[in-house]
Enzyme design. Sequence first.
Site, short mmCIF file in Angstrom:
data_model
loop_
_atom_site.label_atom_id
_atom_site.label_comp_id
_atom_site.label_asym_id
_atom_site.label_seq_id
_atom_site.Cartn_x
_atom_site.Cartn_y
_atom_site.Cartn_z
N LYS A 46 0.82 -1.21 0.00
CA LYS A 46 0.00 0.00 0.00
C LYS A 46 0.86 1.27 0.00
O LYS A 46 0.64 2.18 -0.79
CB LYS A 46 -0.93 0.04 1.23
CG LYS A 46 -1.82 -1.16 1.40
CD LYS A 46 -2.74 -1.02 2.61
CE LYS A 46 -2.05 -0.89 3.94
NZ LYS A 46 -1.33 -2.08 4.41
N ARG A 85 -9.25 0.57 9.13
CA ARG A 85 -8.76 -0.77 9.45
C ARG A 85 -9.80 -1.59 10.21
O ARG A 85 -9.54 -2.75 10.54
CB ARG A 85 -7.51 -0.67 10.32
CG ARG A 85 -6.20 -0.73 9.53
CD ARG A 85 -5.08 -0.51 10.52
NE ARG A 85 -3.85 -1.13 10.20
CZ ARG A 85 -2.80 -0.48 9.68
NH1 ARG A 85 -2.90 0.78 9.35
NH2 ARG A 85 -1.67 -1.11 9.47
N ARG A 126 12.40 -5.25 5.11
CA ARG A 126 12.07 -3.86 4.76
C ARG A 126 12.98 -2.85 5.46
O ARG A 126 13.27 -2.98 6.64
CB ARG A 126 10.61 -3.59 5.13
CG ARG A 126 10.15 -2.18 4.86
CD ARG A 126 8.67 -2.10 4.78
NE ARG A 126 8.00 -2.16 6.07
CZ ARG A 126 6.70 -1.92 6.23
NH1 ARG A 126 5.94 -1.64 5.19
NH2 ARG A 126 6.14 -2.00 7.43
N ARG A 133 11.75 -1.02 10.94
CA ARG A 133 10.72 -0.73 11.93
C ARG A 133 10.71 -1.80 13.02
O ARG A 133 10.82 -2.99 12.72
CB ARG A 133 9.34 -0.69 11.25
CG ARG A 133 9.04 0.67 10.65
CD ARG A 133 7.80 0.69 9.83
NE ARG A 133 6.62 0.07 10.45
CZ ARG A 133 5.42 0.08 9.88
NH1 ARG A 133 5.23 0.67 8.71
NH2 ARG A 133 4.39 -0.49 10.47
N ARG A 139 0.12 -8.54 13.83
CA ARG A 139 -0.50 -7.57 12.91
C ARG A 139 -1.35 -8.29 11.87
O ARG A 139 -2.43 -7.82 11.50
CB ARG A 139 0.59 -6.73 12.24
CG ARG A 139 1.25 -5.76 13.22
CD ARG A 139 2.59 -5.27 12.74
NE ARG A 139 2.51 -4.43 11.57
CZ ARG A 139 3.56 -4.20 10.76
NH1 ARG A 139 4.73 -4.76 10.98
NH2 ARG A 139 3.41 -3.41 9.73
P1 AMP Z 1 1.23 0.90 9.31
O1 AMP Z 1 2.41 1.81 9.13
O2 AMP Z 1 0.06 1.25 8.45
O3 AMP Z 1 1.62 -0.56 9.19
O4 AMP Z 1 0.72 1.12 10.80
C1 AMP Z 1 1.56 0.83 11.91
C2 AMP Z 1 0.73 0.69 13.17
O5 AMP Z 1 0.06 1.93 13.46
C3 AMP Z 1 -0.37 -0.34 13.14
O6 AMP Z 1 0.10 -1.66 13.40
C4 AMP Z 1 -1.29 0.18 14.26
O7 AMP Z 1 -0.74 -0.11 15.54
C5 AMP Z 1 -1.23 1.69 14.06
N1 AMP Z 1 -2.26 2.14 13.11
C6 AMP Z 1 -2.08 2.64 11.84
N2 AMP Z 1 -3.24 2.90 11.25
C7 AMP Z 1 -4.21 2.57 12.15
C8 AMP Z 1 -5.63 2.58 12.12
N3 AMP Z 1 -6.31 2.96 11.04
N4 AMP Z 1 -6.28 2.16 13.23
C9 AMP Z 1 -5.65 1.78 14.34
N5 AMP Z 1 -4.30 1.71 14.43
C10 AMP Z 1 -3.58 2.10 13.35
#
Ligand code: AMP
Length: 216
Positions: free
Chosen positions: A16, A91, A130, A163, A174
């Site tokens: 994404k 999400r 990554r 990360r 996740r």
């Molecule tokens: P990402 O960078 O999109 O993988 O997001 C990293 C982390 O941020 C996720 O594993 C969640 O802990 C938090 N996070 C990001 N977007 C959301 C969302 N829409 N709702 C809740 N937690 C989020």
Amino acid sequence: MKKKNLVFIGAPGAGKGTVAKALCAMSHLTHISTGDLLRAEIRAGSRLGKIAEGLIGSGKLLPDELISEIVSDRLVQSDCDRGFILDGFPRTIAQTRMLETMLARIGRNLDCAVYFEISDDLVLKRLTARLICRQCGAIYNKITTPPKAEGICDQCGGELYQRADDSPETIKSRLAVFYRENDPILEFYRKAGLLLTIPGECKDRCLQILNTELNR
Ligand code: AMP
């Protein structure tokens, strides 16, 4: 781009962020990654950052109301007028409904919900390899798309890092969260006639499909 208000849905590591960055660079859409917004809060040491840090570290989601408020504040900024890609939001089905409400409030419609389909095996391979630039956010993969010089971003010379939540254990949490929440979101957008499913394996193929489909 005829369709310009977009959400990108998919498992962590489905592509994404990488595709959103490339599409925004070629179309002037605004990329809104909720994960990036939260990591910026963590770096700034804010109250929100402190809440986010523990949850992100254990692969859990932030509360729906809290993350929706952040997105709502971001969507009213003027750079979203030209169109946006929401990457990583919604999400949950509750967030999906909250997004509908906030878009209605600001007089906007969603044009397309893009679902990146990908196998768990590829997710694990991608995320454990990554690398991300601390400065510009560029994404590399140690095996398939390594930087020219180890640890340094080709684009801006920034430092590359892994990360903390890209560890095999946290990736599993996740993915479990993703599978628990995702089906109702897809169903919602399918019923609304907005769902576009694309294979997430190859960035160029994703861009090719999106360039065609979003211009229809
Ligand atoms: P990402 O960078 O999109 O993988 O997001 C990293 C982390 O941020 C996720 O594993 C969640 O802990 C938090 N996070 C990001 N977007 C959301 C969302 N829409 N709702 C809740 N937690 C989020």
